[in-house]
Design a protein around this motif. Structure first.
Motif, mmCIF file in Angstrom:
data_model
loop_
_atom_site.group_PDB
_atom_site.id
_atom_site.type_symbol
_atom_site.label_atom_id
_atom_site.label_comp_id
_atom_site.label_asym_id
_atom_site.label_seq_id
_atom_site.Cartn_x
_atom_site.Cartn_y
_atom_site.Cartn_z
ATOM 1 N N THR A 228 14.178 -22.661 51.756
ATOM 2 C CA THR A 228 14.013 -22.746 53.201
ATOM 3 C C THR A 228 14.981 -21.788 53.912
ATOM 4 O OG1 THR A 228 13.325 -25.057 53.009
ATOM 5 C CG2 THR A 228 14.046 -24.311 55.179
ATOM 6 N N ALA A 229 16.215 -21.774 53.451
ATOM 7 C CA ALA A 229 17.204 -20.870 54.051
ATOM 8 C C ALA A 229 16.809 -19.411 53.848
ATOM 9 C CB ALA A 229 18.579 -21.142 53.446
ATOM 10 N N ALA A 230 16.344 -19.078 52.634
ATOM 11 C CA ALA A 230 15.941 -17.698 52.350
ATOM 12 C C ALA A 230 14.733 -17.294 53.189
ATOM 13 C CB ALA A 230 15.634 -17.554 50.864
ATOM 14 N N ALA A 231 13.761 -18.212 53.322
ATOM 15 C CA ALA A 231 12.559 -17.908 54.109
ATOM 16 C C ALA A 231 12.902 -17.724 55.580
ATOM 17 C CB ALA A 231 11.529 -19.023 53.935
ATOM 18 N N ALA A 232 13.834 -18.536 56.071
ATOM 19 C CA ALA A 232 14.243 -18.388 57.466
ATOM 20 C C ALA A 232 14.891 -17.023 57.697
ATOM 21 C CB ALA A 232 15.211 -19.508 57.842
ATOM 22 N N ALA A 233 15.679 -16.584 56.725
ATOM 23 C CA ALA A 233 16.324 -15.268 56.840
ATOM 24 C C ALA A 233 15.296 -14.146 56.811
ATOM 25 C CB ALA A 233 17.341 -15.094 55.712
ATOM 26 N N LEU A 234 14.302 -14.273 55.939
ATOM 27 C CA LEU A 234 13.254 -13.262 55.870
ATOM 28 C C LEU A 234 12.439 -13.223 57.157
ATOM 29 C CD1 LEU A 234 11.908 -13.675 52.210
ATOM 30 C CD2 LEU A 234 13.229 -11.762 53.133
ATOM 31 N N HIS A 235 12.162 -14.400 57.691
ATOM 32 C CA HIS A 235 11.402 -14.457 58.943
ATOM 33 C C HIS A 235 12.180 -13.752 60.064
ATOM 34 C CE1 HIS A 235 8.658 -16.061 61.981
ATOM 35 N NE2 HIS A 235 9.725 -16.394 62.692
ATOM 36 N N ALA A 236 13.487 -13.978 60.086
ATOM 37 C CA ALA A 236 14.315 -13.344 61.115
ATOM 38 C C ALA A 236 14.359 -11.832 60.952
ATOM 39 C CB ALA A 236 15.730 -13.923 61.058
ATOM 40 N N SER A 237 14.184 -11.366 59.684
ATOM 41 C CA SER A 237 14.229 -9.920 59.439
ATOM 42 C C SER A 237 12.867 -9.258 59.615
ATOM 43 C CB SER A 237 14.763 -9.641 58.034
ATOM 44 O OG SER A 237 13.868 -10.143 57.057
ATOM 45 N N GLY A 238 11.832 -10.067 59.956
ATOM 46 C CA GLY A 238 10.534 -9.495 60.273
ATOM 47 C C GLY A 238 9.533 -9.478 59.147
ATOM 48 N N SER A 243 3.486 -17.933 53.934
ATOM 49 C CA SER A 243 3.009 -19.219 54.464
ATOM 50 C C SER A 243 4.124 -20.257 54.378
ATOM 51 C CB SER A 243 1.791 -19.709 53.679
ATOM 52 O OG SER A 243 0.705 -18.826 53.841
ATOM 53 N N ILE A 244 4.440 -20.869 55.499
ATOM 54 C CA ILE A 244 5.479 -21.888 55.543
ATOM 55 C C ILE A 244 4.889 -23.213 55.998
ATOM 56 C CG2 ILE A 244 7.345 -20.224 55.938
ATOM 57 C CD1 ILE A 244 7.171 -20.932 58.923
ATOM 58 N N VAL A 245 5.659 -24.267 55.810
ATOM 59 C CA VAL A 245 5.195 -25.594 56.190
ATOM 60 C C VAL A 245 4.990 -25.686 57.697
ATOM 61 C CG1 VAL A 245 5.907 -28.004 56.342
ATOM 62 C CG2 VAL A 245 6.178 -26.764 54.188
ATOM 63 N N GLY A 246 5.890 -25.110 58.442
ATOM 64 C CA GLY A 246 5.773 -25.146 59.899
ATOM 65 C C GLY A 246 6.355 -26.421 60.483
ATOM 66 N N ALA A 247 6.019 -26.686 61.730
ATOM 67 C CA ALA A 247 6.584 -27.846 62.434
ATOM 68 C C ALA A 247 6.057 -29.149 61.839
ATOM 69 C CB ALA A 247 6.230 -27.774 63.916
ATOM 70 N N ILE A 248 6.974 -30.051 61.499
ATOM 71 C CA ILE A 248 6.631 -31.381 61.007
ATOM 72 C C ILE A 248 7.049 -32.375 62.079
ATOM 73 C CG2 ILE A 248 6.998 -33.106 59.209
ATOM 74 C CD1 ILE A 248 7.788 -30.867 57.329
ATOM 75 N N PRO A 249 6.110 -33.162 62.610
ATOM 76 C CA PRO A 249 6.474 -34.115 63.664
ATOM 77 C C PRO A 249 7.577 -35.064 63.199
ATOM 78 C CG PRO A 249 4.090 -33.972 63.415
ATOM 79 C CD PRO A 249 4.684 -33.230 62.264
ATOM 80 N N PRO A 365 8.711 -22.538 52.343
ATOM 81 C CA PRO A 365 7.496 -21.847 51.886
ATOM 82 C C PRO A 365 6.559 -22.804 51.140
ATOM 83 C CG PRO A 365 9.475 -20.602 51.299
ATOM 84 C CD PRO A 365 9.933 -21.957 51.738
ATOM 85 N N GLN A 366 5.287 -22.702 51.445
ATOM 86 C CA GLN A 366 4.310 -23.514 50.725
ATOM 87 C C GLN A 366 4.288 -23.163 49.245
ATOM 88 O OE1 GLN A 366 0.457 -23.405 52.592
ATOM 89 N NE2 GLN A 366 1.181 -24.357 54.484
ATOM 90 N N ALA A 367 4.676 -21.935 48.913
ATOM 91 C CA ALA A 367 4.730 -21.516 47.512
ATOM 92 C C ALA A 367 5.713 -22.375 46.722
ATOM 93 C CB ALA A 367 5.125 -20.042 47.415
ATOM 94 N N VAL A 368 6.798 -22.804 47.361
ATOM 95 C CA VAL A 368 7.796 -23.637 46.680
ATOM 96 C C VAL A 368 7.241 -25.034 46.438
ATOM 97 C CG1 VAL A 368 10.092 -24.663 46.891
ATOM 98 C CG2 VAL A 368 9.717 -22.283 47.565
ATOM 99 N N LEU A 369 6.523 -25.577 47.419
ATOM 100 C CA LEU A 369 5.872 -26.877 47.199
ATOM 101 C C LEU A 369 4.853 -26.777 46.077
ATOM 102 C CD1 LEU A 369 5.320 -28.187 50.847
ATOM 103 C CD2 LEU A 369 7.091 -28.833 49.215
ATOM 104 N N ALA A 370 4.106 -25.673 46.033
ATOM 105 C CA ALA A 370 3.143 -25.472 44.944
ATOM 106 C C ALA A 370 3.861 -25.391 43.609
ATOM 107 C CB ALA A 370 2.334 -24.191 45.200
ATOM 108 N N ALA A 371 5.024 -24.746 43.573
ATOM 109 C CA ALA A 371 5.800 -24.663 42.336
ATOM 110 C C ALA A 371 6.252 -26.043 41.876
ATOM 111 C CB ALA A 371 7.011 -23.754 42.541
ATOM 112 N N ILE A 372 6.666 -26.885 42.818
ATOM 113 C CA ILE A 372 7.064 -28.259 42.474
ATOM 114 C C ILE A 372 5.887 -29.015 41.860
ATOM 115 C CG2 ILE A 372 7.746 -30.481 43.465
ATOM 116 C CD1 ILE A 372 9.419 -28.897 45.507
ATOM 117 N N ILE A 373 4.697 -28.819 42.440
ATOM 118 C CA ILE A 373 3.495 -29.472 41.897
ATOM 119 C C ILE A 373 3.227 -28.993 40.483
ATOM 120 C CG2 ILE A 373 0.984 -29.630 42.135
ATOM 121 C CD1 ILE A 373 1.384 -29.465 45.179
ATOM 122 N N VAL A 374 3.252 -27.696 40.274
ATOM 123 C CA VAL A 374 2.922 -27.121 38.965
ATOM 124 C C VAL A 374 3.883 -27.627 37.897
ATOM 125 C CG1 VAL A 374 2.904 -24.974 37.639
ATOM 126 C CG2 VAL A 374 1.784 -25.074 39.870
#
Length: 572
Positions: A228-238, A243-249, A365-374
């Motif tokens: 999550t921290a790495a993805a946030a940094a990448l998002h900030a760098s453009g 694909s990320i999880v996005g806002a969770i209520p 990243p949704q990819a990380v959740l997919a990795a946990i599933i796999v």
């Protein structure tokens, strides 16, 4: 009231030390369940908060009603895949209808389990044989892994069977989104390293084995935090396209019954029935294993009620169908869970995450959740078990292989139905070819054994045949033919003695066969005798005309029968 709520009895028997163990186990399980719950929601095609809600309310309900002290209830991989499969036909791409369908499935699953519990049908677990369950879970695991290829690679893949998905992924290999693939590959490697190498490394450094295992079980949450921290940094760098999880209520689940008036209850009922069956079998199988390790016991009928109430609660709380997960329950058990207080601790901690910390997962990243599933489901592919079953019994091996292939090619629901149907068909075929043997006395004993396997004594006047199967419609003709063949080859026989020690049940067809046999033997000058008839079988026979004719020809033991027919003197 305590006898109605197993948790009360569990807590009364526990000591303060057990409560400390429950607190530790509940915390460890919650650390695993937070990322796993969101991952299984992703697998089911549902918002991540659905997985969190399924990890809060249902475990609380099960903790009150369940008889297993260590079963960890919540979203599970196979049920999540079955939900996705059912909703793909029901909802299409409509997200609101997809969520409504999940609630209907949870409600129908709960109602069916409660109905079965009221009918005391806990033995339902026996209707899926181990080979069929093994083939089903292995096929489902492979199907789950292939279904995550789109999240692991970033390639836009349509839902389909395993072969279509792999073929499409290979055909579009050039469309891989490399940042997505990098996150997925890194997460898989870290999760695999945490399983064995990390534990061994910590043990080598002098860390206690139990503590090393506890550390390894925090790996999914640690990987989630780093990603999550790495993805946030990448998002900030453009960087784009990840694909990320996005806002969770944020907040706890709120009861909502609006789904009760939604259409689709009849359409989804068959899928709910299979989800209920698979979820119950998985849960009870795990619960029995864990209970046996501590010489405890579970009540299969109460488990139906507890799991049914848990799924009903899930539907009201806006969650997906739930069951007892194998890996999560093993973690709970190994972490020291002594009572379902551990389940309550887990639910409370997940509730705190849903209430206060969902914002932390925005850039996950949704990819990380997919990795946990796999990584979680890969262990369900049991090749060693398949080889053992094939070597031991080819019929069971065939049922396993057919279920595995059917799940991959025809879908998870049809595959399971085919597996169960084939398993029952093979059972009927095997029992329609019962083992029978002409027996004789082992010299100097009262024991009678197969004349083809042992050196025995026989009397030409007595043909003694042992029947090693229940007598019912599928084998009555085979038994009658076997008897006729051996009578034809024993012209001096005046008595036919059927040894019934292995017969537990005689149905109407079996009874009719015995009645016709007795009449035919009488015309041929041969007398029918029975020995070693079990009490319940004899009780049923007492209600028949056959019993009235042969009551004085039913003998307690084969030895007494043969001595009586040959006028031998019993030893004193």
């Amino acid at each position: 009231m305590g006898h109605r709520l197993p948790l009360i009895a569990q807590l009364r028997e526990a000591c303060p030390g057990d409560w400390v163990q429950d607190l530790i186990a509940g915390t460890v399980t919650a650390i695993l369940l937070v990322p796993q719950g969101m991952a299984y929601a992703l697998l089911a095609g549902l918002p991540p908060e659905t997985g969190l809600y399924a990890s809060i309310v249902p475990p609380l309900v099960y903790a009150l009603l369940g008889t297993s002290r260590a079963l960890a209830v919540g979203p599970v991989a196979v049920a999540a895949l079955m939900v996705a499969n059912a909703l793909g036909h029901y909802a299409g791409g409509d997200e609101a209808r997809w969520l409504t369908g999940a609630l209907i499935l949870a409600a129908e699953t709960g109602l069916l389990l409660l109905l079965l519990g009221a009918l005391r049908m806990g033995a339902l677990v026996s209707f899926i044989s181990h080979p069929v369950l093994s083939g089903f879970t292995s096929g489902a695991a492979l199907l789950i892994i292939t279904s995550q290829l789109r999240h692991l690679t970033g390639i836009d893949l349509a839902r389909g069977d395993a072969f279509d998905t792999v073929h499409a992924a290979v055909a579009h290999i050039g469309e891989i989104h490399w940042p997505t693939a990098a996150f997925a590959a890194t997460a898989i490697v870290l999760l695999l390293l945490a399983r064995g190498p990390l534990v061994r490394a910590l043990s080598a450094l002098g860390v206690d084995q139990q503590r090393a295992l506890t550390v390894s079980r925090t790996a999914p949450l640690a990987v989630v935090a780093m990603a999550t921290a790495a993805a946030a940094a990448l998002h900030a760098s453009g960087v784009q396209g990840l694909s990320i999880v996005g806002a969770i209520p944020a907040g706890l689940p709120r009861p909502d019954l609006a789904f009760l008036s939604a259409p689709g209850w009849i359409e989804l009922a068959p899928s709910a029935a299979l989800i209920a069956l698979v979820g119950y079998v998985e849960s009870v199988s795990v619960a029995k294993v864990l209970a046996a390790r501590r010489r405890q016991k579970i009540d299969a009928n109460r488990e139906l009620v507890a799991l049914g109430a848990g799924n009903l609660a899930a539907s009201v709380a806006g969650a997906m169908p739930v069951a007892g997960g194998f890996s999560r329950s093993m973690v709970n058990f190994d972490a020291g869970a002594r009572t379902q207080l551990a389940g309550i601790v887990t639910a409370v901690l997940v509730g705190l995450v849903a209430l206060l910390f969902t914002g932390w997962f925005h850039y996950l990243p949704q990819a990380v959740l997919a990795a946990i599933i796999v990584v979680a489901v890969a262990r369900l592919i049991d090749l060693d078990g398949a080889r053992r079953i094939w070597r031991y019994d080819r019929a069971d091996g065939l049922a396993l292989a057919a279920t595995f292939v059917a799940v991959l090619t025809l879908g998870i629901e049809i595959g399971l139905v085919i597996g169960i149907g084939l398993s029952l068909a093979l059972y009927l075929w095997c029992t329609s070819q019962p083992h029978m043997a002409v027996v004789g006395r082992v010299p100097g004993t009262e024991h009678f054994r197969n004349i083809k396997r042992h050196t025995v004594e026989t009397d030409p006047r007595v043909l003694a045949i042992r029947i090693d199967e229940n007598l019912y419609f599928a084998n009555a003709g085979q038994v009658e033919d076997y008897i006729a063949r051996h009578l034809a080859s024993a012209p001096q026989a005046r008595y036919l003695l059927l040894v019934m020690a292995a017969v537990n049940y005689i149905d109407a067809s079996g009874l009719e066969m015995l009645e016709h046999l007795e009449e035919d033997l009488t015309h041929a000058g041969v007398t029918l005798h029975l020995s070693e008839v079990k009490g319940p079988v004899q009780d049923r026979l007492k209600q028949t005309h056959l019993y009235a004719r042969i009551a004085d020809r039913i003998h307690l033991t084969t030895d007494r029968a043969v001595r009586s027919l040959t006028q031998e003197t019993e030893p004193t």
